[in-house]
Design a protein around this motif. Structure first.
Motif, PDB file in Angstrom:
ATOM      1  N   LEU A 168      45.669  38.003  35.854  1.00 44.45           N
ATOM      2  CA  LEU A 168      44.968  38.261  37.110  1.00 44.45           C
ATOM      3  C   LEU A 168      44.982  39.735  37.505  1.00 44.45           C
ATOM      4  O   LEU A 168      44.211  40.146  38.381  1.00 44.45           O
ATOM      5  N   LEU A 169      45.862  40.530  36.871  1.00 46.63           N
ATOM      6  CA  LEU A 169      45.997  41.928  37.278  1.00 46.63           C
ATOM      7  C   LEU A 169      44.767  42.767  36.937  1.00 46.63           C
ATOM      8  O   LEU A 169      44.523  43.784  37.587  1.00 46.63           O
ATOM      9  N   TRP A 170      44.003  42.387  35.898  1.00 50.55           N
ATOM     10  CA  TRP A 170      42.772  43.127  35.567  1.00 50.55           C
ATOM     11  C   TRP A 170      41.804  42.325  34.700  1.00 50.55           C
ATOM     12  O   TRP A 170      40.608  42.256  35.005  1.00 50.55           O
ATOM     13  N   PRO A 171      42.266  41.674  33.616  1.00 52.67           N
ATOM     14  CA  PRO A 171      41.309  41.058  32.686  1.00 52.67           C
ATOM     15  C   PRO A 171      40.397  40.006  33.325  1.00 52.67           C
ATOM     16  O   PRO A 171      39.194  39.973  33.041  1.00 52.67           O
ATOM     17  N   GLN A 172      40.950  39.115  34.177  1.00 54.37           N
ATOM     18  CA  GLN A 172      40.089  38.091  34.772  1.00 54.37           C
ATOM     19  C   GLN A 172      39.048  38.720  35.681  1.00 54.37           C
ATOM     20  O   GLN A 172      37.891  38.300  35.706  1.00 54.37           O
ATOM     21  N   ALA A 173      39.434  39.751  36.427  1.00 58.86           N
ATOM     22  CA  ALA A 173      38.462  40.445  37.280  1.00 58.86           C
ATOM     23  C   ALA A 173      37.412  41.166  36.448  1.00 58.86           C
ATOM     24  O   ALA A 173      36.258  41.311  36.865  1.00 58.86           O
ATOM     25  N   SER A 174      37.778  41.615  35.238  1.00 57.94           N
ATOM     26  CA  SER A 174      36.784  42.213  34.335  1.00 57.94           C
ATOM     27  C   SER A 174      35.727  41.190  33.958  1.00 57.94           C
ATOM     28  O   SER A 174      34.537  41.512  33.852  1.00 57.94           O
ATOM     29  N   ILE A 199      31.494  49.511  38.859  1.00 57.46           N
ATOM     30  CA  ILE A 199      32.095  48.374  38.144  1.00 57.46           C
ATOM     31  C   ILE A 199      33.620  48.457  38.197  1.00 57.46           C
ATOM     32  O   ILE A 199      34.305  47.456  38.439  1.00 57.46           O
ATOM     33  N   LEU A 200      34.174  49.655  37.991  1.00 60.11           N
ATOM     34  CA  LEU A 200      35.624  49.803  38.003  1.00 60.11           C
ATOM     35  C   LEU A 200      36.203  49.554  39.396  1.00 60.11           C
ATOM     36  O   LEU A 200      37.260  48.920  39.540  1.00 60.11           O
ATOM     37  N   VAL A 201      35.509  50.048  40.424  1.00 64.21           N
ATOM     38  CA  VAL A 201      35.974  49.800  41.795  1.00 64.21           C
ATOM     39  C   VAL A 201      35.917  48.309  42.105  1.00 64.21           C
ATOM     40  O   VAL A 201      36.846  47.730  42.688  1.00 64.21           O
ATOM     41  N   PHE A 202      34.817  47.662  41.687  1.00 64.17           N
ATOM     42  CA  PHE A 202      34.702  46.215  41.903  1.00 64.17           C
ATOM     43  C   PHE A 202      35.815  45.466  41.173  1.00 64.17           C
ATOM     44  O   PHE A 202      36.413  44.533  41.721  1.00 64.17           O
ATOM     45  N   THR A 203      36.112  45.884  39.933  1.00 65.10           N
ATOM     46  CA  THR A 203      37.160  45.223  39.158  1.00 65.10           C
ATOM     47  C   THR A 203      38.530  45.409  39.816  1.00 65.10           C
ATOM     48  O   THR A 203      39.345  44.480  39.854  1.00 65.10           O
ATOM     49  N   ALA A 204      38.779  46.612  40.342  1.00 61.92           N
ATOM     50  CA  ALA A 204      40.061  46.863  40.998  1.00 61.92           C
ATOM     51  C   ALA A 204      40.224  45.981  42.232  1.00 61.92           C
ATOM     52  O   ALA A 204      41.272  45.341  42.427  1.00 61.92           O
ATOM     53  N   TRP A 205      39.196  45.929  43.063  1.00 68.04           N
ATOM     54  CA  TRP A 205      39.269  45.063  44.243  1.00 68.04           C
ATOM     55  C   TRP A 205      39.291  43.591  43.828  1.00 68.04           C
ATOM     56  O   TRP A 205      39.974  42.770  44.447  1.00 68.04           O
ATOM     57  N   GLY A 206      38.548  43.276  42.776  1.00 68.96           N
ATOM     58  CA  GLY A 206      38.561  41.897  42.282  1.00 68.96           C
ATOM     59  C   GLY A 206      39.925  41.489  41.766  1.00 68.96           C
ATOM     60  O   GLY A 206      40.348  40.337  41.933  1.00 68.96           O
ATOM     61  N   SER A 207      40.637  42.434  41.142  1.00 76.28           N
ATOM     62  CA  SER A 207      41.986  42.138  40.672  1.00 76.28           C
ATOM     63  C   SER A 207      42.911  41.832  41.837  1.00 76.28           C
ATOM     64  O   SER A 207      43.715  40.890  41.790  1.00 76.28           O
ATOM     65  N   ALA A 208      42.783  42.653  42.899  1.00 72.78           N
ATOM     66  CA  ALA A 208      43.601  42.386  44.088  1.00 72.78           C
ATOM     67  C   ALA A 208      43.270  41.020  44.673  1.00 72.78           C
ATOM     68  O   ALA A 208      44.162  40.266  45.089  1.00 72.78           O
ATOM     69  N   HIS A 209      41.972  40.689  44.672  1.00 73.03           N
ATOM     70  CA  HIS A 209      41.545  39.395  45.211  1.00 73.03           C
ATOM     71  C   HIS A 209      42.057  38.232  44.358  1.00 73.03           C
ATOM     72  O   HIS A 209      42.657  37.282  44.878  1.00 73.03           O
ATOM     73  N   THR A 210      41.835  38.287  43.045  1.00 70.71           N
ATOM     74  CA  THR A 210      42.240  37.169  42.189  1.00 70.71           C
ATOM     75  C   THR A 210      43.753  37.041  42.098  1.00 70.71           C
ATOM     76  O   THR A 210      44.289  35.924  42.024  1.00 70.71           O
ATOM     77  N   LEU A 211      44.467  38.185  42.114  1.00 66.63           N
ATOM     78  CA  LEU A 211      45.922  38.115  42.080  1.00 66.63           C
ATOM     79  C   LEU A 211      46.454  37.435  43.334  1.00 66.63           C
ATOM     80  O   LEU A 211      47.337  36.577  43.279  1.00 66.63           O
ATOM     81  N   ALA A 212      45.880  37.809  44.483  1.00 69.88           N
ATOM     82  CA  ALA A 212      46.342  37.218  45.741  1.00 69.88           C
ATOM     83  C   ALA A 212      45.935  35.758  45.856  1.00 69.88           C
ATOM     84  O   ALA A 212      46.677  34.934  46.391  1.00 69.88           O
TER      85      ALA A 212
END
Length: 486
Positions: free
Chosen positions: A70-76, A221-234
């Motif tokens: 969840l830290l990055w790959p799933q948000a990718s 895309i990278l900004v979206f992935t970073a915020w997405g990682s925070a979202h999916t991790l939480a």
């Protein structure tokens, strides 16, 4: 054979269209069911044949891998699904290929770091055996690839392909696990799952392309992935974190009971993430094409469909939690019933994620709202675990997950309800009434499960729910009937 080859190895889809919502919805549910069956089968076979302690160790490694992904790959993968779908909406073929290649490179870098970290953490912090620690690292790699490729296929609107590969992957994992158990290779218990995910991902891993993305789009895309990682991790990490933290709240045997409850709730929790990945691209394509009215209707229909279909499924699961545990795991796991009931309530709240699809697939600020909402839920959930842990033991892990899930589900829904002026008052009232009926049924049945009273309560609940949702249920039944006749 040519038809099967076209399904399994399709060419990139450049059409500015999507599957009908009902078709995408049904295929996604089927794919999640099949993949959830694989993870579920793992817990059943290991728990039945090797006991609670081995089940706790295996599920601890799986939970660690799922948490790190969840830290990055799933948000990718989510980013790939969104931006590939947006490129389809603009009819930009080169942009589709370049987006897939760029997000693949981003996911690969994260996979390498997280895989190594998982192996070291499992060995030196969690105290797992070296074979299981190394397997945890490999599982991070293959599960990351699986989640990323699922996003690529979803962005290309390849739902049939996704379902077929999920079926192949699950069958391979369970077959290899049976062989490992028969051979007595307990050190290799996680390797069948590793191979299953790898088989799913490798055929569709994006190739490098000569096309280059605009630097501004790469940054987006990278900004979206970073915020997405925070979202999916939480959002998705709280259940896995509850398993990892639960290790310090009880014995390995108690953690085994909680692991059994989590294994039954996990396929349902997977549904939330998979539905978000599946439904966000259609929302993103409509947003990119400027179809605001269609987007609003789609989000409203998604919520009504999810509530109508999934709440009674979870309600029946709550009412029949004890016999489910008895059938699946045996008499020794019946003490996990209260944990399973709490987890079913928690997971049901996260499954009504139409607001998440709206926020995830449109304006850039939407993913930030999701990340903040789920961050609040994560903090409150973990705080509840630590506050209640000394008094409630392993039950505190389940209650903390429930608290976090309710908060992270409610906040995005309230935001979309407000900004889009959605007609959701009646839907929310039905959700509250549905939960109230389930709790009333539990109180009526009492502590001792009996089949006939449980059947009566279940039939009464389903009949009352069908009456409450008749307005939304009738169009669904007409659509299903028409497809069957066709």
């Amino acid at each position: 054979m040519s038809r099967l080859r076209a399904i399994l190895f399709p060419a990139p889809n450049h059409e500015n269209t999507d599957n009908p919502l009902g078709s995408a919805f049904a295929l996604t549910v089927l794919a999640v069911f099949v993949q959830g069956l694989s993870r579920f089968g793992y817990s059943i076979l290991v728990g039945r044949l090797l006991g609670k302690e081995v089940l706790a160790e295996v599920n601890l490694a799986i939970s660690l891998a799922m948490l790190l992904v969840l830290l990055w790959p799933q948000a990718s993968g989510t980013a790939a699904a969104k931006f590939i779908a947006m490129a389809r909406g603009r009819q930009d073929r080169e942009g589709q290929a370049a987006t897939a290649a760029f997000t693949a490179a981003s996911a690969s870098a994260a996979m390498a770091v997280l895989g190594a970290s998982a192996g070291l953490y499992a060995a030196f912090v969690l105290g797992l055996s070296w074979p299981h620690a190394v397997s945890a690292g490999l599982l991070v790699l293959s599960l990351s690839a699986y989640n990323f490729v699922r996003g690529v296929r979803t962005g290309n609107n390849q739902f049939v392909t996704t379902t077929m590969w999920d079926t192949i992957s699950s069958f391979l994992s369970l077959t290899l696990l049976l062989l490992v158990l028969l051979a007595g290779w307990h050190w290799a218990l996680l390797l069948p799952m590793v191979l299953g995910y790898a088989v799913y991902a490798l055929p569709a891993w994006p190739r490098r392309t000569g096309a280059r993305l605009d630097p501004a789009l790469r940054r987006e895309i990278l900004v979206f992935t970073a915020w997405g990682s925070a979202h999916t991790l939480a959002a998705g990490g709280l259940m896995q974190l509850s398993v990892v933290l639960g290790e310090g709240m009880g014995s390995r045997a108690e953690l085994g009971l909680y692991s059994a409850a989590v294994s039954l709730a996990t396929p349902a929790s997977m549904l939330s993430g998979a539905m978000l990945t599946a439904l966000s691209p259609s929302v993103a394509r409509m947003f990119a094409a400027g179809d605001t009215a269609g987007l609003t209707r789609q989000v409203d229909l998604i919520l009504r469909t999810m509530v109508t279909v999934f709440l009674p499924v979870f309600g029946v699961g709550v009412l029949w939690a004890e016999p489910v545990l008895h059938v699946v795991y045996g008499q020794g796991f019946l003490a996990a019933e209260p944990l399973l009931v709490i987890l079913f309530f928690a997971v049901s709240a996260t499954s009504f994620n139409a607001a998440n699809a709206r926020l995830n697939g449109t304006e850039p600020w939407g993913i930030r709202v999701l990340a903040v909402s789920n961050g609040v839920g994560l903090v409150l959930g973990v705080a509840a675990m630590f506050a209640l842990g000394p008094r409630l033991g392993i039950t505190a892990a389940a209650i903390g997950y429930l608290v976090g899930s309710l908060v992270s589900a409610l906040l995005p829904l309230l935001v979309v309800w407000r900004i889009d002026r959605m007609p959701w008052g009646g839907v929310l009232l039905r959700i509250v009434l549905g939960y109230a009926m389930v709790l009333g049924g539990l109180a009526l049945l009492g502590d001792d499960f009996r089949v006939l009273p449980a059947l009566g309560v279940t039939v009464a609940f389903l009949a009352a729910w069908a009456a409450l949702n008749a307005r939304d249920l009738r169009p669904m039944l007409r659509t299903v009937t028409a497809r069957l006749r066709g």
